[in-house]
Motif scaffolding. Sequence first.
Motif: not given
Length: 620
Positions: A309-311, A362-364, A496, A586
């Motif tokens: 779930r890491n950037p 892969n992130s906001e 993140s 992460s």
Amino acid sequence: MMNISLRHVFLHASLAFACLASTAQAAPQHALTLYDEAPKYPADFQHFDYANPDAPKGGTLRQAGNDSFDTLNPFINKGNSAEGIGLTYDTLTVNSLDEAFTAYGLVAEKLEKAPDNSWVRFYLRPEARFHDGKQITAEDVAFTFETLITKGTPQYRAYYADVDKVVVESKQRVRFDFKHRGNRELPLILGQLPVLPKHWWAERDFSASNLEPPLGSGPYRVERIEPGRSIYYTRVNDYWGKELAVNRGFNNFDRVIFDYYRDTNVALQAFKAGQFDYWLEVSAKNWATAYDITAVRDGRIIKEEIPNRNPAGMQGFVFNIRRPALQDRRVREALSVLFDFEWTNQRLFNGAYTRTRSYFDNSELAATDMPSPEELKILEPLRGKIPDEVFQKPFEPPVSDSSGIIRDRQRQAYQLLTQAGWKIENDRMVDAQGNPFKLEFLLVQADFERVLLPYKRNLADLGIQLDIRRVDVSQYINRLRSRDYDMIVTGFPQSSSPGNEQREYWNSANADNPGSRNFIGLKDPAIDTLVEKLIGADTRKELVTRTRALDRVLLWGYYVIPNWHIKTWRTAYWNQLEHPTVTPDSDVGLMSWWQKPAVSKPLPDSSEAKPKPEIQDKEE
């Protein structure tokens, strides 16, 4: 007019009152968060959710190291340090792996920061000890900081650039004062400081690269080494911090061993033959085809994809814009459009990857669509100093039909190159003086050559010569530090909560620092401004907006040819290993794994006991 002496009295009294007021608002805590929100875990928490406090202790974890090592000092700009050496050191705090950025006390029992983030104070645990039994003190913390910024790698000077001074307030209390207020990340960054023993280093040259086992305070110590070949760590039985909540369920193996392999193909075959226990697979081709063996089919080797779930960060073919031929953005764009990701992904990677479209994918945090009104407030003052496309359209790398035929993109590249002053003569791309366009791609991974060869052919179609130069790790590190390359493949990992590390990647001050991660050679005041704004964000919303603004400018600069990413960790391990049901967001969390007491070490089949030659790629 106020009497000068009286005015000084009032001034000093006002300053003293302000300091007292600041101190009164601060209070020691068990954890620090980036924006002062409540941490996930309370002060009396027993263990992290992704750790098993009842994990059995014992056994050995065997892993593979890459190429070789020649130093046990990972803090200096010399040599190639040994894998796992961080296991011997404790830090002031430890970051949880299931929160954006929260630091919990390790060597420091309590943490305290000024309301305006102008300083941070650490209260050290009285029971914290080095492996020789000596107490860890504030003097050791101050010594560590001063040593790292004066003798350590350049990244420390960049990382801690906003620290004004370190103050030893008492034997167990140390304070860091900052040059500027408002750097929210800096108190948490300082918690990552590994604490070195001042008394031990007093008799040694910190700047020297050597293989003397260091004195640390962490859960493991160096047991023995075979220089360049293997390193053995043994768990410290009387480790001072083993009962802390942040450590409960971790460091379960009695020994941790790294055996070194110069070729990742040989290492993979050694893993399948039972020579070590755990393998993080970075090759899509291997993941799809290299595990059709008896040990996998009968369950002795487990293949598992663990969510990441890491950037994604940015892995790419990185241009060194210190080279005159690569200083023109049109040239870099031309070289970028000639990379055919779709063909590469389909033919070489079994369609396993997603094209990277952001430095924070892969992130906001990734820049998508057009800039928001909030982003435009940041970007408009830089208009004319950043690419116009930033304001006109979102960045998208070119897309092909995966056939391998990219004539339209070759025409586009040719037009860009002619605009930049290049032309074709005798089937060669040359500049105005008739000098041919030659590039050297510096490479350390033999596996990556098959990825570059099709790209080399695409360049050759336009008369551009690409030489792929593969060197050993020592040569690669030396050339990287001296900036002796045209192109390399590397990554800019992101968390993140990006912050001070962005200076290390993009800031002008680090462009000429050997050992910094400003591999591109960026010296752009506009990018410097955006980096500082990102670091100075006061809320999560501000951080997201400012990160997206920086992302857009970096993307339209064509400083890298974006590669690809995957949203899982592909792990393979022998079935005597087990991990907690809950995995961290992460990280793989390998040091929370354990060896099953009832399962013996792997016994390879005779057909798998010998490494076999096999073409392999290393893609991430």
